[in-house]
Design a protein around this motif. Structure first.
Motif, PDB file in Angstrom:
ATOM      1  N   ILE A 155       0.929  -1.359   0.114  1.00  0.00           N
ATOM      2  CA  ILE A 155      -0.118  -0.147  -0.206  1.00  0.00           C
ATOM      3  C   ILE A 155       0.854   1.178  -0.021  1.00  0.00           C
ATOM      4  O   ILE A 155       0.741   2.443  -0.756  1.00  0.00           O
ATOM      5  CB  ILE A 155      -1.040  -0.012   1.129  1.00  0.00           C
ATOM      6  CG1 ILE A 155      -1.980  -1.232   0.778  1.00  0.00           C
ATOM      7  CG2 ILE A 155      -1.781   1.325   1.298  1.00  0.00           C
ATOM      8  CD1 ILE A 155      -2.840  -1.434   1.966  1.00  0.00           C
ATOM      9  N   SER A 156       1.823   1.175   0.764  1.00  0.00           N
ATOM     10  CA  SER A 156       3.103   2.279   0.781  1.00  0.00           C
ATOM     11  C   SER A 156       3.472   2.528  -0.552  1.00  0.00           C
ATOM     12  O   SER A 156       3.535   3.571  -1.208  1.00  0.00           O
ATOM     13  CB  SER A 156       4.115   2.083   1.597  1.00  0.00           C
ATOM     14  OG  SER A 156       3.753   2.421   2.949  1.00  0.00           O
ATOM     15  N   ALA A 157       3.799   1.600  -1.419  1.00  0.00           N
ATOM     16  CA  ALA A 157       4.350   1.446  -2.731  1.00  0.00           C
ATOM     17  C   ALA A 157       3.204   1.958  -3.627  1.00  0.00           C
ATOM     18  O   ALA A 157       3.606   3.018  -4.476  1.00  0.00           O
ATOM     19  CB  ALA A 157       4.779   0.169  -2.989  1.00  0.00           C
ATOM     20  N   THR A 158       2.065   1.773  -3.214  1.00  0.00           N
ATOM     21  CA  THR A 158       1.089   2.382  -4.305  1.00  0.00           C
ATOM     22  C   THR A 158       0.938   4.077  -4.069  1.00  0.00           C
ATOM     23  O   THR A 158       0.947   4.467  -5.040  1.00  0.00           O
ATOM     24  CB  THR A 158      -0.397   1.777  -3.800  1.00  0.00           C
ATOM     25  OG1 THR A 158      -0.173   0.330  -3.827  1.00  0.00           O
ATOM     26  CG2 THR A 158      -1.436   2.148  -4.741  1.00  0.00           C
ATOM     27  N   PHE A 159       1.002   4.348  -2.748  1.00  0.00           N
ATOM     28  CA  PHE A 159       0.950   5.845  -2.549  1.00  0.00           C
ATOM     29  C   PHE A 159       2.096   6.208  -3.222  1.00  0.00           C
ATOM     30  O   PHE A 159       2.290   7.476  -3.784  1.00  0.00           O
ATOM     31  CB  PHE A 159       0.883   6.004  -0.982  1.00  0.00           C
ATOM     32  CG  PHE A 159      -0.591   6.184  -0.473  1.00  0.00           C
ATOM     33  CD1 PHE A 159      -1.099   7.344  -0.421  1.00  0.00           C
ATOM     34  CD2 PHE A 159      -0.939   4.967  -0.337  1.00  0.00           C
ATOM     35  CE1 PHE A 159      -2.381   7.164   0.074  1.00  0.00           C
ATOM     36  CE2 PHE A 159      -2.516   4.841   0.305  1.00  0.00           C
ATOM     37  CZ  PHE A 159      -3.057   6.040   0.348  1.00  0.00           C
ATOM     38  N   VAL A 160       3.351   6.010  -2.920  1.00  0.00           N
ATOM     39  CA  VAL A 160       4.510   6.489  -3.693  1.00  0.00           C
ATOM     40  C   VAL A 160       4.530   6.544  -5.248  1.00  0.00           C
ATOM     41  O   VAL A 160       4.782   7.510  -5.705  1.00  0.00           O
ATOM     42  CB  VAL A 160       5.710   5.767  -3.362  1.00  0.00           C
ATOM     43  CG1 VAL A 160       6.926   5.779  -4.144  1.00  0.00           C
ATOM     44  CG2 VAL A 160       6.115   5.663  -1.891  1.00  0.00           C
ATOM     45  N   MET A 161       3.931   5.687  -5.797  1.00  0.00           N
ATOM     46  CA  MET A 161       3.964   5.487  -7.288  1.00  0.00           C
ATOM     47  C   MET A 161       2.797   6.693  -7.623  1.00  0.00           C
ATOM     48  O   MET A 161       2.995   7.374  -8.640  1.00  0.00           O
ATOM     49  CB  MET A 161       3.357   4.145  -7.623  1.00  0.00           C
ATOM     50  CG  MET A 161       4.580   3.204  -7.805  1.00  0.00           C
ATOM     51  SD  MET A 161       3.999   1.493  -7.840  1.00  0.00           S
ATOM     52  CE  MET A 161       3.501   1.365  -9.640  1.00  0.00           C
ATOM     53  N   GLY A 162       1.740   6.681  -6.952  1.00  0.00           N
ATOM     54  CA  GLY A 162       0.733   7.727  -7.236  1.00  0.00           C
ATOM     55  C   GLY A 162       1.380   9.116  -7.089  1.00  0.00           C
ATOM     56  O   GLY A 162       1.117   9.988  -7.892  1.00  0.00           O
ATOM     57  N   ALA A 163       1.970   9.264  -6.096  1.00  0.00           N
ATOM     58  CA  ALA A 163       2.685  10.683  -5.830  1.00  0.00           C
ATOM     59  C   ALA A 163       3.841  11.020  -6.819  1.00  0.00           C
ATOM     60  O   ALA A 163       3.537  11.994  -7.413  1.00  0.00           O
ATOM     61  CB  ALA A 163       3.311  10.678  -4.462  1.00  0.00           C
ATOM     62  N   THR A 164       4.422   9.906  -7.290  1.00  0.00           N
ATOM     63  CA  THR A 164       5.469  10.186  -8.399  1.00  0.00           C
ATOM     64  C   THR A 164       4.800  10.686  -9.637  1.00  0.00           C
ATOM     65  O   THR A 164       5.395  11.674 -10.244  1.00  0.00           O
ATOM     66  CB  THR A 164       6.135   8.921  -8.676  1.00  0.00           C
ATOM     67  OG1 THR A 164       6.551   8.307  -7.449  1.00  0.00           O
ATOM     68  CG2 THR A 164       7.475   9.122  -9.520  1.00  0.00           C
ATOM     69  N   LEU A 165       3.834  10.098  -9.895  1.00  0.00           N
ATOM     70  CA  LEU A 165       3.068  10.380 -11.138  1.00  0.00           C
ATOM     71  C   LEU A 165       2.462  11.671 -11.041  1.00  0.00           C
ATOM     72  O   LEU A 165       2.608  12.592 -11.933  1.00  0.00           O
ATOM     73  CB  LEU A 165       2.074   9.460 -11.445  1.00  0.00           C
ATOM     74  CG  LEU A 165       2.525   7.863 -12.012  1.00  0.00           C
ATOM     75  CD1 LEU A 165       1.389   7.159 -12.383  1.00  0.00           C
ATOM     76  CD2 LEU A 165       3.417   8.006 -13.061  1.00  0.00           C
TER      77      LEU A 165
END
Lengths: 421, 304
Positions: B201-211
């Motif tokens: 879930i953390s990784a998902t937030f990180v990916m979303g924030a990157t985009l």
């Protein structure tokens, strides 16, 4: 053992400090300065160091605290509502009594009554939204739209057609409920989160229209000179206009501006209590029970022959109606309204009041409104930090009590013995 | 015709930006079923961080614009991702098993905090940046109107396509992506099978924030002005895009973003610019009426 714990806490603290430093570096470490020629930067790395130190020490202390106090021994507020079932009733009456007596208490001055009026507006909005969110379980992120409809319908009717407040009040409610039905009819088939985004969009649409339909709403400049309400024809001004009597003359009092403030306070108190009474009573009626049943299980409701769309629609329209009342009161109290007063943040505040209070809890709404609206009013001087603290408080309260301040919810109806009516 | 083509180009550019933000919403919603209200602010922070990073690189003596932009891109991706991670860690993770509305309120609170944080630290006034990319290609020369495709628009579209390719590859081909899809389908089952769902879930937030941060950089360049308030409207439009495309579906988010961008561009081109937001939301309501799960969304099966 203690050494290992300390080490873990130290590690946590250092990690927190590093993350805080990295987060603070761009936003706190540099400041964009517009100068005449171009955008330049100023630095303030001491802030970064402070942020890192504060977060690091905070994490460290928190980690130690968590180890010292096991999770199951963290002191929690006892659930008073469950322990003393009568306590809520007593508290409710006590609060109502206090609210009635407030303007006459020795320490109550004009500004306090004014603030109390503002809090009561939000209490009323909270109780109205509670019907939609708390009872019927529909997530409405655009409640402010109905508030705006109520405010603008009173303002326009009063300034253009010269109608009185007491005539417009029910009309504003009807208009707002009508908008609720208009919006609700197509979208209430949608599931929770889709409904949330559509209501949010609707709130924005109303605001954009109010802002751009200049001929009708006077656009961003708003409507000013909205007439004040009267008490059975008695007006609250120093000198009575033609054919009217002032309140002060009629009761042989010296004229004082406080009379109007206190009168407005009682108007909103009466409206809010009306909302409360309505909610308490309708929960006992078939329609109120259908709302709560629908919130708990839509499929079960359908198989029992309830029409979900009609039930949701009625909840939506009822909530909207109360928002319309509150809106027209808001317009008459301010004397001036503009689209600025009806932004998304208002919807968020009202929703936060309902959720923080503990959904479905009437007293919880009052507490949350005092906390979120009343408290910031005392810190007007700290204007710029107010919203920051407000948002922070929303997060912290949710982390502390995820189901709201007063989350205990007694079933409206029970089977078998000991059934409470 | 020329006018139409120009609006099409403008709309696609705008849509690419919305699409990138929408992916963050749709991924988070897919996994933990929550509307991440603070995502719009993450994008706003991305815009600010990229502007600051660009200025820092020029201060440090970087004379070439390309180098400055690359530095801005990399640092905004890293730092904004960190913001995304921190927001999830602080405000959402403790509420994983809380009642459904609790994370939503927490997210709205977080969004207010971030907005005011950047207002307090960077000031309320709009921040202008002179255009860095100049010029473009004239695609068509009409009598009264010529169609231009600027280099900046090309860069934005190319960058978006590149990110989408990388992103699709991560989701469909890597073990992280597989774990993400598993978590999305059934979090408990994924956890039982050894997936560290918190980390996913953390990784998902990180990916979303990157985009979102890349979208922030693009907006800074495209419009040339940013302020602390841009996150809100872009956020709700991107969420609208995610819903329009079918929430939980990644191609849907991109498609929804493009559609919202096109609707906005054509509406402001042909009708009135004031009511462009009204148009976007009205289309949303219409689509939801006829396809309640969005354009590419799977219908949700209700289990009894």
């Amino acid at each position: 053992m203690a050494g290992a714990n300390l080490k873990a806490a130290l590690k946590d603290g250092i990690l927190g400090a590093v993350v805080a430093a990295a987060l603070a570096l761009p936003m706190l470490g540099f400041r964009l300065v517009d100068s005449a020629s171009a955008l330049t930067l100023a630095t303030r790395f001491d802030w970064v160091a402070w942020a890192a130190a504060i977060v690091g020490l905070g994490r460290f202390a928190l980690c130690l605290l968590r180890q010292a106090v096991p999770a199951d021994r963290v002191p929690v507020l006892p659930d008073l509502g469950a322990k003393f079932p009568k306590a809520r009733l007593v508290a409710g009456w006590a609060m109502a009594g206090f609210a009635l007596a407030l303007p006459f208490l020795p320490f109550a001055d004009r500004s306090l009554v004014d603030k109390a009026t503002l809090v009561l507006i939000y209490v009323m909005l909270g109780w109205g939204l509670n019907i939609v969110v708390g009872l019927a379980g529909l997530l409405d992120l655009g409640f402010v739209a109905f508030y705006a409809v109520g405010a603008y319908s009173y303002a326009l009717l009063a300034t253009k057609l010269d109608l009185s407040f007491w005539l417009c009040l029910p009309m504003a409610g009807v208009f707002a409920a009508g908008f609720g039905i208009l919006l609700g009819f197509p979208v209430l088939r949608l599931r929770g989160d889709y409904l949330a985004i559509v209501t949010l969009g609707f709130g924005e649409i109303i605001r954009v229209i109010l802002q751009n339909w200049v001929d009708f709403t006077n656009g961003p400049n708003g409507i000013s000179g909205i007439p004040r309400p009267s008490l059975f024809g008695l007006v609250f001004t120093a000198n009575a206009p033609e054919g009217k009597t002032t309140f002060a003359d009629y009761f042989n009092l010296d004229f004082s501006g406080d009379h109007r403030v206190i009168f407005l306070y009682f108007v909103i108190l009466a409206l809010a209590l009306l909302t409360n009474l309505f909610t308490l009573r309708i929960r006992r009626l078939p329609i109120g029970r259908a709302w709560e049943a629908l919130r708990e299980d839509e499929i079960a409701c359908r198989s029992l022959g309830l029409n979900p769309t009609m039930i949701k629609l009625s909840a939506f329209a009822t909530g909207a109606m109360f928002a319309g009342f509150a809106g027209s009161f808001f317009a008459t109290r301010q004397g001036f309204i503009s689209p600025e007063s009806f932004t998304f943040i208002e919807s968020a505040v009202i929703l936060a009041i309902v959720v923080l209070g503990g959904m479905g809890s009437q007293i919880g709404v009052v507490l949350a409104a005092l906390l979120l609206v009343g408290l910031p009013e005392w810190f007007r001087e700290l204007q710029q930090y107010r919203m920051l603290a407000f948002g922070g408080a929303m997060v912290l309260i949710m982390l502390w009590k995820p189901s709201g301040l007063l989350s205990h919810r007694a079933p409206t109806i029970r089977l078998g013995k000991g059934a409470t009516p | 015709m020329e006018y139409f083509l120009q609006q099409l180009i403008n709309g696609l550019t705008l849509g690419a930006i919305y699409g990138l933000i929408a992916i963050g919403y749709t991924m988070v919603y897919g996994i933990i079923r929550m509307i991440n209200f603070a995502h719009g602010e993450i994008y706003m922070l991305g815009a600010f961080i990229s502007l600051i990073a660009f200025l820092v690189s020029t201060l440090l003596g970087g004379t070439s614009v390309a180098f400055g932009l690359l530095a801005a891109l990399v640092s905004t991706m890293v730092l904004t991702a960190l913001y995304g991670w921190a927001v999830e860690r602080v405000a959402y993770r403790p509420l994983r098993n809380a009642p459904k509305l609790a994370p939503l309120i927490s997210a709205i609170g977080m969004s207010i905090v971030l907005q005011n944080f950047s207002q307090l630290t960077q000031g309320a006034r709009v921040k202008p940046l002179p255009p860095l990319f100049k010029g473009g290609i004239e695609l068509m020369h009409g009598e009264t109107f010529s169609v231009n495709l600027s280099y900046l628009q090309m860069t934005i579209m190319a960058l978006t396509v590149a990110l989408m390719v990388v992103f699709t590859w991560v989701i469909t081909r890597t073990s992280l992506g597989r774990a993400q899809r598993a978590t999305e389908q059934d979090m408990k089952m994924a956890a039982l099978l050894g997936v560290n769902t918190d980390r996913i879930i953390s990784a998902t937030f990180v990916m979303g924030a990157t985009l979102a941060s890349v979208a922030g950089l693009m907006v800074t360049l495209y419009y040339g002005v940013i302020d602390f308030y841009i996150g809100f409207l872009a956020g709700i439009k991107a969420f609208t895009a995610a819903v329009l495309g079918g929430i939980g579906s990644l191609p849907g988010a991109m498609l929804g973003g493009l559609l919202i961008g096109l609707i906005e561009a054509f509406w402001s081109g042909y009708f009135s610019i004031e009511y462009k937001d009204v148009a976007a939301f009205s289309i949303l309501v219409l689509v939801l009426l006829f396809r309640p799960t969005g354009l590419l969304g799977r219908p949700e099966v209700e289990k009894i």
